[in-house]
Write a protein that holds these residues in place. Structure first.
Motif, PDB file in Angstrom:
ATOM      1  N   PRO A 252       0.817  -1.224   0.000  1.00  0.00           N
ATOM      2  CA  PRO A 252       0.000   0.000   0.000  1.00  0.00           C
ATOM      3  C   PRO A 252       0.852   1.275   0.000  1.00  0.00           C
ATOM      4  CG  PRO A 252      -0.667  -1.502   1.787  1.00  0.00           C
ATOM      5  CD  PRO A 252       0.579  -2.061   1.185  1.00  0.00           C
ATOM      6  N   GLY A 253       0.312   2.288  -0.660  1.00  0.00           N
ATOM      7  CA  GLY A 253       1.013   3.559  -0.757  1.00  0.00           C
ATOM      8  C   GLY A 253       1.387   4.158   0.590  1.00  0.00           C
ATOM      9  N   GLU A 254       0.523   3.959   1.606  1.00  0.00           N
ATOM     10  CA  GLU A 254       0.848   4.543   2.930  1.00  0.00           C
ATOM     11  C   GLU A 254       2.096   3.905   3.521  1.00  0.00           C
ATOM     12  OE1 GLU A 254      -2.752   2.429   3.655  1.00  0.00           O
ATOM     13  OE2 GLU A 254      -2.317   3.294   1.685  1.00  0.00           O
ATOM     14  N   VAL A 255       2.294   2.610   3.242  1.00  0.00           N
ATOM     15  CA  VAL A 255       3.488   1.940   3.778  1.00  0.00           C
ATOM     16  C   VAL A 255       4.738   2.472   3.063  1.00  0.00           C
ATOM     17  CG1 VAL A 255       4.682  -0.281   4.014  1.00  0.00           C
ATOM     18  CG2 VAL A 255       2.236  -0.121   4.512  1.00  0.00           C
ATOM     19  N   THR A 256       4.627   2.640   1.753  1.00  0.00           N
ATOM     20  CA  THR A 256       5.751   3.205   0.992  1.00  0.00           C
ATOM     21  C   THR A 256       6.109   4.574   1.554  1.00  0.00           C
ATOM     22  OG1 THR A 256       5.001   2.066  -0.987  1.00  0.00           O
ATOM     23  CG2 THR A 256       6.491   3.925  -1.319  1.00  0.00           C
ATOM     24  N   ARG A 257       5.094   5.362   1.760  1.00  0.00           N
ATOM     25  CA  ARG A 257       5.325   6.724   2.215  1.00  0.00           C
ATOM     26  C   ARG A 257       5.962   6.746   3.609  1.00  0.00           C
ATOM     27  NH1 ARG A 257       2.054  11.739   0.663  1.00  0.00           N
ATOM     28  NH2 ARG A 257       2.879  13.275   2.089  1.00  0.00           N
ATOM     29  N   ALA A 258       5.392   5.976   4.529  1.00  0.00           N
ATOM     30  CA  ALA A 258       5.932   5.945   5.899  1.00  0.00           C
ATOM     31  C   ALA A 258       7.369   5.420   5.904  1.00  0.00           C
ATOM     32  CB  ALA A 258       5.052   5.066   6.785  1.00  0.00           C
TER      33      ALA A 258
ATOM     34  N   LEU B  20      13.329  -2.941   3.776  1.00  0.00           N
ATOM     35  CA  LEU B  20      12.828  -2.518   5.084  1.00  0.00           C
ATOM     36  C   LEU B  20      11.483  -1.817   4.933  1.00  0.00           C
ATOM     37  CD1 LEU B  20      14.549  -1.437   8.087  1.00  0.00           C
ATOM     38  CD2 LEU B  20      13.437   0.517   7.037  1.00  0.00           C
ATOM     39  N   TYR B  21      10.600  -2.066   5.882  1.00  0.00           N
ATOM     40  CA  TYR B  21       9.248  -1.485   5.837  1.00  0.00           C
ATOM     41  C   TYR B  21       8.879  -0.924   7.199  1.00  0.00           C
ATOM     42  CZ  TYR B  21       9.351  -3.654   1.428  1.00  0.00           C
ATOM     43  OH  TYR B  21       9.748  -3.957   0.151  1.00  0.00           O
ATOM     44  N   GLU B  22       8.286   0.245   7.198  1.00  0.00           N
ATOM     45  CA  GLU B  22       7.793   0.821   8.453  1.00  0.00           C
ATOM     46  C   GLU B  22       6.308   0.525   8.547  1.00  0.00           C
ATOM     47  OE1 GLU B  22       9.492   4.519   9.670  1.00  0.00           O
ATOM     48  OE2 GLU B  22       7.652   5.168  10.656  1.00  0.00           O
ATOM     49  N   LEU B  23       5.960  -0.236   9.588  1.00  0.00           N
ATOM     50  CA  LEU B  23       4.562  -0.642   9.786  1.00  0.00           C
ATOM     51  C   LEU B  23       4.152  -0.188  11.171  1.00  0.00           C
ATOM     52  CD1 LEU B  23       5.028  -4.302   8.424  1.00  0.00           C
ATOM     53  CD2 LEU B  23       4.130  -2.326   7.163  1.00  0.00           C
ATOM     54  N   GLY B  24       3.494   0.962  11.231  1.00  0.00           N
ATOM     55  CA  GLY B  24       3.145   1.493  12.543  1.00  0.00           C
ATOM     56  C   GLY B  24       4.409   1.903  13.290  1.00  0.00           C
ATOM     57  N   ARG B  25       4.514   1.492  14.553  1.00  0.00           N
ATOM     58  CA  ARG B  25       5.574   2.007  15.420  1.00  0.00           C
ATOM     59  C   ARG B  25       6.971   1.477  15.080  1.00  0.00           C
ATOM     60  NH1 ARG B  25       8.964   4.094  17.219  1.00  0.00           N
ATOM     61  NH2 ARG B  25       9.377   5.032  19.247  1.00  0.00           N
ATOM     62  N   LEU B  26       7.050   0.318  14.396  1.00  0.00           N
ATOM     63  CA  LEU B  26       8.362  -0.302  14.193  1.00  0.00           C
ATOM     64  C   LEU B  26       8.711  -0.437  12.715  1.00  0.00           C
ATOM     65  CD1 LEU B  26       8.041  -3.238  16.773  1.00  0.00           C
ATOM     66  CD2 LEU B  26       9.185  -1.052  17.135  1.00  0.00           C
ATOM     67  N   GLN B  27      10.005  -0.656  12.482  1.00  0.00           N
ATOM     68  CA  GLN B  27      10.466  -0.959  11.131  1.00  0.00           C
ATOM     69  C   GLN B  27      10.901  -2.422  11.089  1.00  0.00           C
ATOM     70  OE1 GLN B  27      13.313   2.050  11.734  1.00  0.00           O
ATOM     71  NE2 GLN B  27      12.546   3.392  10.108  1.00  0.00           N
TER      72      GLN B  27
ATOM     73  N   ASP C 156       2.148  -3.862  19.966  1.00  0.00           N
ATOM     74  CA  ASP C 156       1.214  -4.954  19.632  1.00  0.00           C
ATOM     75  C   ASP C 156       0.611  -4.732  18.248  1.00  0.00           C
ATOM     76  OD1 ASP C 156       1.553  -6.293  22.008  1.00  0.00           O
ATOM     77  OD2 ASP C 156      -0.174  -5.359  23.002  1.00  0.00           O
ATOM     78  N   ALA C 157       0.145  -3.519  18.012  1.00  0.00           N
ATOM     79  CA  ALA C 157      -0.520  -3.222  16.737  1.00  0.00           C
ATOM     80  C   ALA C 157       0.460  -3.386  15.578  1.00  0.00           C
ATOM     81  CB  ALA C 157      -1.085  -1.801  16.769  1.00  0.00           C
ATOM     82  N   SER C 158       1.694  -2.921  15.784  1.00  0.00           N
ATOM     83  CA  SER C 158       2.693  -2.999  14.725  1.00  0.00           C
ATOM     84  C   SER C 158       3.061  -4.458  14.424  1.00  0.00           C
ATOM     85  CB  SER C 158       3.929  -2.197  15.152  1.00  0.00           C
ATOM     86  OG  SER C 158       4.940  -2.304  14.195  1.00  0.00           O
ATOM     87  N   LEU C 159       3.253  -5.252  15.476  1.00  0.00           N
ATOM     88  CA  LEU C 159       3.599  -6.673  15.264  1.00  0.00           C
ATOM     89  C   LEU C 159       2.471  -7.398  14.529  1.00  0.00           C
ATOM     90  CD1 LEU C 159       5.254  -7.535  18.712  1.00  0.00           C
ATOM     91  CD2 LEU C 159       6.414  -7.398  16.496  1.00  0.00           C
ATOM     92  N   ASP C 160       1.232  -7.085  14.896  1.00  0.00           N
ATOM     93  CA  ASP C 160       0.095  -7.703  14.200  1.00  0.00           C
ATOM     94  C   ASP C 160       0.113  -7.348  12.716  1.00  0.00           C
ATOM     95  OD1 ASP C 160      -0.821  -8.912  16.446  1.00  0.00           O
ATOM     96  OD2 ASP C 160      -2.441  -7.479  16.861  1.00  0.00           O
ATOM     97  N   GLU C 161       0.423  -6.076  12.463  1.00  0.00           N
ATOM     98  CA  GLU C 161       0.463  -5.626  11.068  1.00  0.00           C
ATOM     99  C   GLU C 161       1.557  -6.392  10.310  1.00  0.00           C
ATOM    100  OE1 GLU C 161       0.543  -1.313  10.896  1.00  0.00           O
ATOM    101  OE2 GLU C 161       0.803  -1.367   8.714  1.00  0.00           O
ATOM    102  N   ALA C 162       2.713  -6.544  10.946  1.00  0.00           N
ATOM    103  CA  ALA C 162       3.840  -7.224  10.282  1.00  0.00           C
ATOM    104  C   ALA C 162       3.512  -8.691  10.019  1.00  0.00           C
ATOM    105  CB  ALA C 162       5.095  -7.111  11.146  1.00  0.00           C
TER     106      ALA C 162
ATOM    107  N   PHE D 101       4.004  -9.532   5.734  1.00  0.00           N
ATOM    108  CA  PHE D 101       5.039 -10.276   5.008  1.00  0.00           C
ATOM    109  C   PHE D 101       4.488 -11.482   4.240  1.00  0.00           C
ATOM    110  CE2 PHE D 101       7.536  -7.449   7.602  1.00  0.00           C
ATOM    111  CZ  PHE D 101       8.417  -6.972   6.654  1.00  0.00           C
ATOM    112  N   PRO D 102       3.607 -12.302   4.815  1.00  0.00           N
ATOM    113  CA  PRO D 102       3.035 -13.385   4.009  1.00  0.00           C
ATOM    114  C   PRO D 102       2.256 -12.852   2.802  1.00  0.00           C
ATOM    115  CG  PRO D 102       2.544 -13.713   6.342  1.00  0.00           C
ATOM    116  CD  PRO D 102       3.156 -12.351   6.211  1.00  0.00           C
ATOM    117  N   ARG D 103       1.658 -11.682   2.967  1.00  0.00           N
ATOM    118  CA  ARG D 103       0.851 -11.147   1.870  1.00  0.00           C
ATOM    119  C   ARG D 103       1.736 -10.629   0.732  1.00  0.00           C
ATOM    120  NH1 ARG D 103      -2.285  -6.643   4.081  1.00  0.00           N
ATOM    121  NH2 ARG D 103      -3.419  -8.264   5.219  1.00  0.00           N
TER     122      ARG D 103
END
Ligand SMILES: CC(C)(COP(=O)(O)OP(=O)(O)OC[C@H]1O[C@@H](n2cnc3c(N)ncnc32)[C@H](O)[C@@H]1OP(=O)(O)O)[C@@H](O)C(=O)NCCC(=O)NCCS
Length: 305
Positions: free
Chosen positions: A123-129, A164-171, A195-201, A205-207
């Motif tokens: 998603p574009g938001e992930v690229t941007r972040a 590398l990807y920034e997903l919420g609080r973590l990279q 918690d939210a960031s780990l769930d997102e990760a 990655f599988p997706r």
């Protein structure tokens, strides 16, 4: 152009120029966008006004006298070197650690990595972040008066290679069998944000990298030094973050001094003498007192499923 001549004109060791030449070969480079596009791009990359002004003033336009033929060669071949490893995820030195030419390498590769993300359905938001870490690093480096840059320019190659990807609080840095966590300086490390960031990760990655298989997360950090628990409250964010991990047995880190790294992240200076550092927070006092007493900090690795 002779490599030795380039090295001499840039004032860097010949071996570093030979390495760039060898790794880049005649691989394709990428163009730095025109200066007219700079304000929009720099804003998108979260570059602060003072850094943006400096970057625009130093733009490698065709007639810029700042850009000698040797520096233009380095920009072109460093860009090719990093681009050649698109999709890679190891740390990579893009070339000699000259002040900030690497910013233009990064800018040249924004479109390349954006296309790579798009192909993977990211998603574009992930690229941007993810790419906006440039602005954050430049601001930190300004606070560090340039001391941070040599490490940052290797670090920032990960972002423009899709490593590398920034997903919420973590990279999250892709790896061979695990994903490495990184913690940007972006406000408190609250358990809910982690918690939210780990769930997102775990979904990301599988997706987007279905052919890669990860056993879990790893992290290497000064934040995982168990000695910190002797100083910080048990309910502090750092203590709670550390307790999530299975901390692996201590191993001397290669090419990395944990005392220096701890000072990097807690004081944003590598050279200020201990007795001149601020003692404003419990952590700052802990770091100074521990070192003053002759003890050392540890860079530790942890595992998290
Ligand atoms: C990781 C980080 C977000 C934790 O911040 P946090 O959530 O505020 O941490 P805590 O709540 O556990 O803080 C406990 C105490 O240490 C202080 N503290 C935490 N991180 C600090 C830092 N980097 N510098 C100075 N003091 C810090 C807090 O102010 C607090 O002290 P106080 O009660 O006297 O105010 C923060 O240290 C940071 O931004 N670090 C830079 C990035 C980094 O280190 N990444 C890891 C690289 S390997």
């Amino acid at each position: 152009m002779e490599l030795e001549h380039i090295a001499a004109r840039l004032g860097v060791p010949a071996g570093e120029i030979e390495r760039v030449h060898r790794l880049a070969g005649d691989r394709p480079s990428a163009e730095v966008p025109p200066v007219s596009a700079a304000p929009a791009i720099l804003e998108r990359l979260a570059v602060r006004a003072d850094d943006a002004a400096e970057i625009q003033a130093g733009w490698p336009g065709a007639d810029s006298p700042l850009w000698t033929p040797e520096l233009r060669w380095l920009l072109d071949r460093s860009t090719a070197l990093v681009r050649a490893d698109l999709g890679g995820y190891g740390w990579l030195a893009p070339g000699p650690a000259l002040p900030r030419y690497f910013v233009y390498v990064y800018l040249a590769l924004v479109d390349v990595v954006t296309a790579y993300h798009r192909d993977r359905g990211i998603p574009g938001e992930v690229t941007r972040a993810t790419l906006a870490d440039l602005g954050r690093n430049l601001a930190v480096d300004r606070r560090m008066r340039g001391e941070g840059w040599p490490v940052m320019q290797s670090w920032l190659t990960l972002h423009v290679r899709g490593g590398l990807y920034e997903l919420g609080r973590l990279q999250y840095q892709r790896g061979d069998t695990t994903i490495d966590l990184h913690i940007p300086e972006a406000g408190p490390l609250t358990p809910a944000a982690i918690d939210a960031s780990l769930d997102e990760a775990r979904a990301f990655f599988p997706r987007h990298f279905p052919e890669e298989h990860y056993e879990g997360f790893t992290c290497g950090s000064w934040l995982l030094d168990p000695q910190l628990l002797d100083y910080l409250p048990a309910d502090s964010n750092i203590a709670r973050f550390q307790r999530r991990f299975e901390i692996l047995p201590y191993e001397e880190p290669e090419g990395l001094d944990a005392d220096v790294e701890t000072r990097r992240f807690v004081f944003r200076t590598l050279t200020t003498p201990l007795d001149q550092l601020p003692r404003d927070t419990v952590l700052q006092r802990a770091v100074i007192d521990h070192l003053t007493a002759g003890h050392h900090w540890q860079w530790r690795r942890g595992r998290l499923r």
